[in-house]
Write a protein that holds these residues in place. Structure first.
Motif, short mmCIF file in Angstrom:
data_model
loop_
_atom_site.label_atom_id
_atom_site.label_comp_id
_atom_site.label_asym_id
_atom_site.label_seq_id
_atom_site.Cartn_x
_atom_site.Cartn_y
_atom_site.Cartn_z
N ASN A 194 0.82 -1.21 0.00
CA ASN A 194 0.00 0.00 0.00
C ASN A 194 0.85 1.27 0.00
OD1 ASN A 194 0.90 -0.26 2.62
ND2 ASN A 194 -1.11 -0.34 3.55
N LEU A 195 2.13 1.10 -0.33
CA LEU A 195 3.03 2.24 -0.42
C LEU A 195 4.20 1.86 -1.33
CD1 LEU A 195 3.89 5.07 0.73
CD2 LEU A 195 5.13 3.83 2.50
N ALA A 196 4.62 2.79 -2.16
CA ALA A 196 5.78 2.55 -3.01
C ALA A 196 6.73 3.74 -2.90
CB ALA A 196 5.37 2.35 -4.47
N LYS A 250 6.68 0.92 12.11
CA LYS A 250 7.72 0.39 11.23
C LYS A 250 7.07 -0.31 10.04
CE LYS A 250 11.97 -2.28 11.63
NZ LYS A 250 12.78 -3.10 12.50
N ALA A 251 7.53 0.02 8.84
CA ALA A 251 6.99 -0.62 7.63
C ALA A 251 8.07 -1.49 7.00
CB ALA A 251 6.53 0.45 6.65
N LYS A 252 7.65 -2.55 6.31
CA LYS A 252 8.60 -3.47 5.68
C LYS A 252 8.53 -3.37 4.17
CE LYS A 252 9.46 -7.30 8.73
NZ LYS A 252 9.44 -8.74 8.85
N VAL A 253 9.71 -3.36 3.54
CA VAL A 253 9.77 -3.48 2.09
C VAL A 253 9.48 -4.94 1.78
CG1 VAL A 253 11.26 -3.38 0.05
CG2 VAL A 253 11.44 -1.60 1.81
N VAL A 262 14.72 2.23 -9.06
CA VAL A 262 14.49 1.25 -8.01
C VAL A 262 13.13 1.55 -7.39
CG1 VAL A 262 15.32 0.32 -5.81
CG2 VAL A 262 16.98 1.09 -7.55
N ILE A 263 12.24 0.57 -7.44
CA ILE A 263 10.89 0.73 -6.89
C ILE A 263 10.75 -0.24 -5.73
CG2 ILE A 263 8.43 0.75 -7.40
CD1 ILE A 263 9.31 0.80 -10.44
N ASP A 264 10.59 0.30 -4.53
CA ASP A 264 10.36 -0.52 -3.34
C ASP A 264 8.87 -0.53 -3.04
OD1 ASP A 264 13.02 -1.17 -2.82
OD2 ASP A 264 13.36 0.59 -1.58
N PHE A 265 8.29 -1.73 -2.96
CA PHE A 265 6.89 -1.90 -2.60
C PHE A 265 6.84 -2.24 -1.13
CE2 PHE A 265 6.99 -2.54 -7.16
CZ PHE A 265 5.90 -1.79 -7.56
N ILE A 266 6.08 -1.45 -0.38
CA ILE A 266 6.09 -1.50 1.09
C ILE A 266 4.69 -1.79 1.61
CG2 ILE A 266 6.52 -0.07 3.14
CD1 ILE A 266 8.44 1.56 1.20
N ARG A 267 4.63 -2.54 2.70
CA ARG A 267 3.35 -2.77 3.38
C ARG A 267 3.39 -1.99 4.69
NH1 ARG A 267 2.14 -8.69 4.46
NH2 ARG A 267 2.12 -8.68 2.19
N LEU A 268 2.48 -1.02 4.78
CA LEU A 268 2.35 -0.18 5.97
C LEU A 268 1.12 -0.66 6.74
CD1 LEU A 268 3.37 2.41 7.41
CD2 LEU A 268 1.80 3.69 5.94
N MET A 269 1.31 -1.07 7.99
CA MET A 269 0.20 -1.59 8.78
C MET A 269 -0.29 -0.53 9.76
SD MET A 269 -0.25 -4.55 7.53
CE MET A 269 -1.39 -5.26 8.67
#
Length: 104
Positions: A26-28, A50-53, A38-45
């Motif tokens: 839900n975040l790039a 803290k969010a994880k790539v 470089v495109i990092d796709f991240i999940r923000l909870m």
């Protein structure tokens, strides 16, 4: 000089079961150098600072531009079928919790 057209080549794309499941993001975040994007796709909870790539994709500038055009085309087709996407104007916000206690 005669213009000879190359016949279209068919590409067989293999999609494993694991990759076919996909990864929710839900975040790039995008960065670039002179030779790559470089495109990092991240999940923000919600409620987690803290969010994880979850996935990193690295592409050439030419491919990044083709990806942009393909996304634009698909968004236009989506909006023609389902209505305008309300992009808002800010970063996504999440409630502190997912709902009331005990709710599944």
């Amino acid at each position: 000089m005669e213009d000879k057209k190359q016949p279209d080549q068919q590409i067989n794309v293999e999609l494993s079961e694991e990759i076919a499941e996909g990864i929710y993001s839900n975040l790039a975040m995008i960065a670039h150098s002179n030779s790559e994007f470089v495109i990092d796709f991240i999940r923000l909870m919600p409620g987690v600072p803290k969010a994880k790539v979850k996935s990193r994709i690295i592409v050439t500038p030419d491919h990044a531009k083709r990806l942009l055009a393909a996304l634009k085309d698909n968004i236009e087709k989506y909006e023609a079928s389902f209505g305008k996407i309300n992009a808002g104007g800010s970063a996504p916000t999440f409630p502190i919790s997912f709902g009331t206690p005990g709710e599944a």
